[in-house]
Motif scaffolding. Structure first.
Motif, PDB file in Angstrom:
ATOM      1  N   THR A  32       0.755  -1.649   0.060  1.00  0.00           N
ATOM      2  CA  THR A  32       0.021  -0.369  -0.426  1.00  0.00           C
ATOM      3  C   THR A  32       0.888   1.098  -0.072  1.00  0.00           C
ATOM      4  OG1 THR A  32      -1.825  -1.232   1.333  1.00  0.00           O
ATOM      5  CG2 THR A  32      -1.731   1.564   1.215  1.00  0.00           C
ATOM      6  N   PRO A  33       0.853   2.574  -0.724  1.00  0.00           N
ATOM      7  CA  PRO A  33       1.400   3.287  -0.827  1.00  0.00           C
ATOM      8  C   PRO A  33       1.652   3.881   1.099  1.00  0.00           C
ATOM      9  CG  PRO A  33      -0.118   3.278  -2.752  1.00  0.00           C
ATOM     10  CD  PRO A  33      -0.726   2.498  -2.020  1.00  0.00           C
ATOM     11  N   VAL A  34       2.384   4.588   0.597  1.00  0.00           N
ATOM     12  CA  VAL A  34       2.728   5.155   2.228  1.00  0.00           C
ATOM     13  C   VAL A  34       3.059   7.342   1.859  1.00  0.00           C
ATOM     14  CG1 VAL A  34       3.429   3.636   3.226  1.00  0.00           C
ATOM     15  CG2 VAL A  34       5.611   4.732   2.353  1.00  0.00           C
ATOM     16  N   THR A  35       2.734   7.439   3.116  1.00  0.00           N
ATOM     17  CA  THR A  35       3.598   9.145   3.124  1.00  0.00           C
ATOM     18  C   THR A  35       4.690   9.846   3.032  1.00  0.00           C
ATOM     19  OG1 THR A  35       1.531   9.236   4.203  1.00  0.00           O
ATOM     20  CG2 THR A  35       3.373  11.496   3.883  1.00  0.00           C
ATOM     21  N   LEU A  93       2.888  12.930  -1.754  1.00  0.00           N
ATOM     22  CA  LEU A  93       3.498  13.948  -1.575  1.00  0.00           C
ATOM     23  C   LEU A  93       2.514  14.800  -1.259  1.00  0.00           C
ATOM     24  CD1 LEU A  93       6.848  14.723  -4.224  1.00  0.00           C
ATOM     25  CD2 LEU A  93       6.352  14.769  -0.891  1.00  0.00           C
ATOM     26  N   TYR A  94       2.055  15.170  -0.148  1.00  0.00           N
ATOM     27  CA  TYR A  94       1.158  16.089   0.299  1.00  0.00           C
ATOM     28  C   TYR A  94       2.059  17.124   0.454  1.00  0.00           C
ATOM     29  CZ  TYR A  94      -0.888  11.518   1.637  1.00  0.00           C
ATOM     30  OH  TYR A  94      -1.833  10.516   1.030  1.00  0.00           O
ATOM     31  N   GLY A  95       0.605  18.365   0.340  1.00  0.00           N
ATOM     32  CA  GLY A  95       0.532  19.843   0.395  1.00  0.00           C
ATOM     33  C   GLY A  95       2.482  20.189  -0.516  1.00  0.00           C
ATOM     34  N   PHE A 136       8.060  17.320   5.508  1.00  0.00           N
ATOM     35  CA  PHE A 136       7.449  16.377   4.782  1.00  0.00           C
ATOM     36  C   PHE A 136       5.460  16.649   5.368  1.00  0.00           C
ATOM     37  CE2 PHE A 136      11.004  15.062   3.103  1.00  0.00           C
ATOM     38  CZ  PHE A 136      11.036  14.977   1.673  1.00  0.00           C
ATOM     39  N   GLN A 137       4.857  16.903   4.707  1.00  0.00           N
ATOM     40  CA  GLN A 137       3.139  17.654   4.805  1.00  0.00           C
ATOM     41  C   GLN A 137       2.811  15.780   5.372  1.00  0.00           C
ATOM     42  OE1 GLN A 137       1.712  20.507   3.230  1.00  0.00           O
ATOM     43  NE2 GLN A 137       1.940  21.724   5.032  1.00  0.00           N
ATOM     44  N   GLY A 138       1.638  15.461   6.301  1.00  0.00           N
ATOM     45  CA  GLY A 138       1.556  14.283   6.521  1.00  0.00           C
ATOM     46  C   GLY A 138      -0.515  14.639   5.439  1.00  0.00           C
ATOM     47  N   ARG A 139      -1.346  13.876   5.053  1.00  0.00           N
ATOM     48  CA  ARG A 139      -2.514  14.033   4.668  1.00  0.00           C
ATOM     49  C   ARG A 139      -3.319  15.081   5.007  1.00  0.00           C
ATOM     50  NH1 ARG A 139      -6.205   8.888   3.060  1.00  0.00           N
ATOM     51  NH2 ARG A 139      -8.231  10.058   2.266  1.00  0.00           N
ATOM     52  N   SER A 140      -3.366  15.385   6.397  1.00  0.00           N
ATOM     53  CA  SER A 140      -4.053  16.425   7.118  1.00  0.00           C
ATOM     54  C   SER A 140      -3.553  17.733   6.744  1.00  0.00           C
ATOM     55  CB  SER A 140      -4.263  16.510   8.631  1.00  0.00           C
ATOM     56  OG  SER A 140      -2.650  16.232   9.336  1.00  0.00           O
ATOM     57  N   GLY A 141      -2.345  17.687   6.438  1.00  0.00           N
ATOM     58  CA  GLY A 141      -1.214  18.773   6.062  1.00  0.00           C
ATOM     59  C   GLY A 141      -1.225  19.768   7.201  1.00  0.00           C
TER      60      GLY A 141
END
Length: 244
Positions: free
Chosen positions: A103-106, A140-142, A201-206
């Motif tokens: 599964t893809p990760v951050t 790559l979030y945000g 690096f930002q997470g999904r929540s930002g």
């Protein structure tokens, strides 16, 4: 009496002649007489040779093992036609490996490599490149949260640079963002030369960062920044990143 004896003698002679004639006829028809000598020429060596040659050159009958091709499971690597056993063996022994597993990760520093490169065009810009060095796809979030030197403030993001979808990096792929270091017209204030850089690096929540920050190298002389410093969102292509 003499005439009776003479008649009897003639009858015996006639009967003997008939028996001899019958024996002669039988001898001619049972394969032991002259007729057999004439028919024996059909088995002479000169007439038998073509029959032997024909037998040796004739194809094996259908259903015999001599005329069957080997099955796909028993073909050797050096035999068989292009579509036969060799091709099947090669296809099953060398399956193509998937580009990513799991599964893809951050995306974060432990599974990526970050490079910072000052640009000559556009001026006063720097390109950040993040390459996925892990075995799984990563998001790559945000945008990059950057810190030059000992600065406390986080530079703002250029809102108009937000892409339509989250940047996804397959193993070996790279994502990009650009950093506007200083005002091109000299209008920026509080300028200084930074010699170190940390990228978070930002997470999904930002909100906040994930993992440890990356520490890409800067030129030995450092880079000049001022309070007009800002960054773009992560982009899938380099061209999109440097267009801001």
């Amino acid at each position: 009496m003499s005439s009776l004896r003479t008649s009897r003698t003639r009858l015996v002679a006639a009967a003997a002649t008939a028996v001899l004639a019958t024996l002669s006829l039988s001898a001619c028809n049972n394969g032991t007489g002259t007729q057999d000598e004439g028919s024996g020429s059909s088995t002479s060596p000169s007439s038998a040779a073509p029959s032997a040659t024909t037998a040796s050159n004739s194809p094996a009958p259908s259903g015999s093992s001599a005329g069957k091709a080997p099955s796909a499971g028993t073909g050797s690597a050096g035999s068989g036609s292009a579509g036969g056993a060799t091709t099947t063996t090669a296809r099953t022994s060398a399956p193509k490996a998937p580009a990513s597993s799991g599964t893809p990760v951050t995306c974060e520093d432990s599974t990526t490599k970050t490079v910072a490169a000052p640009l000559t065009r556009p001026v006063n810009h720097m390109l950040l490149s993040v390459t996925n060095t892990g075995s799984k796809s990563c998001y790559l979030y945000g945008y990059p949260v950057v810190r030059f030197g000992e600065a406390q403030a986080v530079p703002p993001v250029i809102e108009d640079s937000q892409p339509q979808a989250v940047v996804t990096l397959e193993p070996g792929e790279s994502g990009y963002a650009s950093v506007n270091l200083s005002a091109t017209d000299g209008s920026g204030a509080n300028g200084y030369t930074a010699k170190s850089l940390t990228v978070y690096f930002q997470g999904r929540s930002g909100n906040g960062s994930v993992g440890a920050g990356a520490h890409p190298s800067l030129p030995a002389k450092g880079v000049y920044v001022d309070d007009s410093l800002k960054v773009t969102y992560w982009q899938q292509s380099m061209d999109d990143a440097v267009s801001w």
